[in-house]
Scaffold this motif. Structure first.
Motif, short mmCIF file in Angstrom:
data_model
loop_
_atom_site.label_atom_id
_atom_site.label_comp_id
_atom_site.label_asym_id
_atom_site.label_seq_id
_atom_site.Cartn_x
_atom_site.Cartn_y
_atom_site.Cartn_z
N PHE A 297 -39.57 60.93 -20.79
CA PHE A 297 -39.07 60.91 -22.16
C PHE A 297 -38.48 62.25 -22.61
O PHE A 297 -37.82 62.32 -23.63
CB PHE A 297 -40.20 60.50 -23.12
N GLY A 298 -38.76 63.32 -21.86
CA GLY A 298 -38.22 64.62 -22.21
C GLY A 298 -38.86 65.22 -23.45
O GLY A 298 -38.25 66.05 -24.12
N ALA A 299 -40.08 64.80 -23.75
CA ALA A 299 -40.76 65.31 -24.95
C ALA A 299 -42.25 65.08 -24.82
O ALA A 299 -42.70 64.18 -24.13
CB ALA A 299 -40.24 64.59 -26.19
N GLU A 300 -43.01 65.92 -25.53
CA GLU A 300 -44.46 65.74 -25.63
C GLU A 300 -44.73 64.58 -26.59
O GLU A 300 -43.94 64.33 -27.52
CB GLU A 300 -45.11 67.01 -26.17
N PRO A 301 -45.85 63.89 -26.44
CA PRO A 301 -46.16 62.79 -27.36
C PRO A 301 -46.78 63.31 -28.66
O PRO A 301 -47.19 64.45 -28.75
CB PRO A 301 -47.19 61.99 -26.58
N THR A 302 -46.80 62.43 -29.64
CA THR A 302 -47.60 62.67 -30.84
C THR A 302 -48.83 61.78 -30.71
O THR A 302 -48.80 60.75 -30.04
CB THR A 302 -46.82 62.34 -32.13
N TYR A 303 -49.90 62.18 -31.34
CA TYR A 303 -51.17 61.46 -31.23
C TYR A 303 -51.49 60.79 -32.55
O TYR A 303 -51.20 61.33 -33.62
CB TYR A 303 -52.29 62.42 -30.82
N ALA A 304 -52.11 59.63 -32.49
CA ALA A 304 -52.44 58.86 -33.69
C ALA A 304 -53.30 59.66 -34.67
O ALA A 304 -53.14 59.53 -35.88
CB ALA A 304 -53.13 57.56 -33.31
N ASP A 305 -54.18 60.50 -34.15
CA ASP A 305 -55.07 61.26 -35.03
C ASP A 305 -54.56 62.68 -35.31
O ASP A 305 -55.27 63.50 -35.84
CB ASP A 305 -56.48 61.33 -34.44
N GLY A 306 -53.32 62.97 -34.92
CA GLY A 306 -52.73 64.26 -35.23
C GLY A 306 -52.82 65.31 -34.14
O GLY A 306 -52.17 66.34 -34.23
N GLY A 307 -53.60 65.10 -33.10
CA GLY A 307 -53.70 66.09 -32.04
C GLY A 307 -54.28 65.49 -30.78
O GLY A 307 -54.85 64.40 -30.81
N PRO A 308 -54.12 66.17 -29.66
CA PRO A 308 -54.65 65.64 -28.41
C PRO A 308 -56.17 65.60 -28.42
O PRO A 308 -56.80 66.39 -29.12
CB PRO A 308 -54.13 66.62 -27.34
N TRP B 249 -56.71 62.14 -22.15
CA TRP B 249 -55.90 61.21 -22.92
C TRP B 249 -55.82 59.82 -22.30
O TRP B 249 -55.48 58.85 -22.96
CB TRP B 249 -54.49 61.75 -23.10
N ARG B 250 -56.18 59.67 -21.04
CA ARG B 250 -56.02 58.39 -20.35
C ARG B 250 -57.22 57.45 -20.51
O ARG B 250 -57.24 56.39 -19.94
CB ARG B 250 -55.80 58.63 -18.86
N TYR B 251 -58.22 57.83 -21.28
CA TYR B 251 -59.40 56.98 -21.37
C TYR B 251 -59.00 55.60 -21.88
O TYR B 251 -58.37 55.48 -22.92
CB TYR B 251 -60.45 57.61 -22.29
N PRO B 252 -59.30 54.55 -21.14
CA PRO B 252 -58.75 53.22 -21.42
C PRO B 252 -59.47 52.43 -22.52
O PRO B 252 -59.99 51.35 -22.29
CB PRO B 252 -58.89 52.52 -20.06
N TRP B 253 -59.50 52.96 -23.72
CA TRP B 253 -60.06 52.22 -24.84
C TRP B 253 -58.92 51.65 -25.67
O TRP B 253 -57.84 52.24 -25.73
CB TRP B 253 -60.91 53.14 -25.71
N PRO B 254 -59.13 50.55 -26.34
CA PRO B 254 -58.05 49.94 -27.14
C PRO B 254 -57.49 50.86 -28.22
O PRO B 254 -56.35 50.74 -28.61
CB PRO B 254 -58.71 48.72 -27.77
N TYR B 255 -58.31 51.80 -28.71
CA TYR B 255 -57.84 52.67 -29.79
C TYR B 255 -57.22 53.97 -29.29
O TYR B 255 -56.79 54.79 -30.09
CB TYR B 255 -58.97 52.97 -30.78
N THR B 256 -57.15 54.17 -27.99
CA THR B 256 -56.47 55.35 -27.46
C THR B 256 -54.98 55.13 -27.65
O THR B 256 -54.43 54.14 -27.21
CB THR B 256 -56.79 55.55 -25.97
N SER B 257 -54.31 56.06 -28.30
CA SER B 257 -52.91 55.86 -28.62
C SER B 257 -52.14 57.16 -28.58
O SER B 257 -52.56 58.15 -29.20
CB SER B 257 -52.79 55.24 -30.01
N VAL B 258 -51.06 57.19 -27.84
CA VAL B 258 -50.10 58.29 -27.88
C VAL B 258 -48.73 57.66 -28.13
O VAL B 258 -48.50 56.51 -27.79
CB VAL B 258 -50.07 59.13 -26.58
N LYS B 259 -47.86 58.43 -28.71
CA LYS B 259 -46.54 57.90 -29.07
C LYS B 259 -45.47 58.83 -28.50
O LYS B 259 -45.40 60.01 -28.86
CB LYS B 259 -46.43 57.83 -30.59
N PHE B 260 -44.68 58.30 -27.57
CA PHE B 260 -43.53 59.02 -27.04
C PHE B 260 -42.31 58.49 -27.76
O PHE B 260 -42.13 57.27 -27.87
CB PHE B 260 -43.38 58.79 -25.54
#
Length: 103
Positions: A16-27, A35-46
Motif C-alpha cells: 500500500f505504500g503507507a503505514e496503517p491507522t489503528y481503530a483505537d488510535g495507535g498500534p 498486530w496480527r492477533y486473530p480476534w474479531p476486533y483487531t482492526s488496522v486500516k490501510f
C-alpha cells in the motif's frame, strides 16, 4: 501450500505504500502476537488513493509476488458468493473480483 490468514505487516506496508491507522488510535503494545492477533476486533486500516474496500467474511488475505508485481489476494469461504479478489497497486491500480450472482 499452507496459507497464513494474514500477510506480514511489512508486506502490507510495501503493497500500500503507507503505514496503517489503528481503530483505537495507535498500534497495540508489543507482545507475543502483536498486530496480527486473530480476534474479531483487531482492526488496522490501510488506505490508498482510488480504492476503498470494506470487506466482511474474509477467510484469508495474502500478498503474492509474480513478474515483478505485488498483488493483494483476498479469499472468501467456499460457501460465499464472492470469489478471490485480486488488487494490484503498482505500477497502476487494478482490481479483479468475481462473484456468483445466482446465490
Amino acid at each position: 501450500m499452507v496459507m497464513e490468514p494474514l500477510p506480514s505487516f511489512e508486506d502490507l506496508v510495501r503493497l500500500f505504500g503507507a503505514e496503517p491507522t489503528y481503530a483505537d488510535g495507535g498500534p497495540p503494545a508489543e507482545g507475543a502476537y502483536g498486530w496480527r492477533y486473530p480476534w474479531p476486533y483487531t482492526s488496522v486500516k490501510f488506505e490508498a488513493v482510488l480504492v476503498r474496500l470494506q470487506l466482511t467474511g474474509v477467510r484469508t488475505v495474502g500478498v503474492d509476488r509474480a513478474k515483478g508485481r505485488e498483488l493483494l489476494r483476498v479469499e472468501f469461504p467456499d460457501e460465499a458468493s464472492a470469489a478471490t479478489l485480486w488488487l494490484r497497486m503498482k505500477p497502476d491500480v487494478a482490481l479483479r473480483w468475481a462473484y456468483d450472482s445466482t446465490s
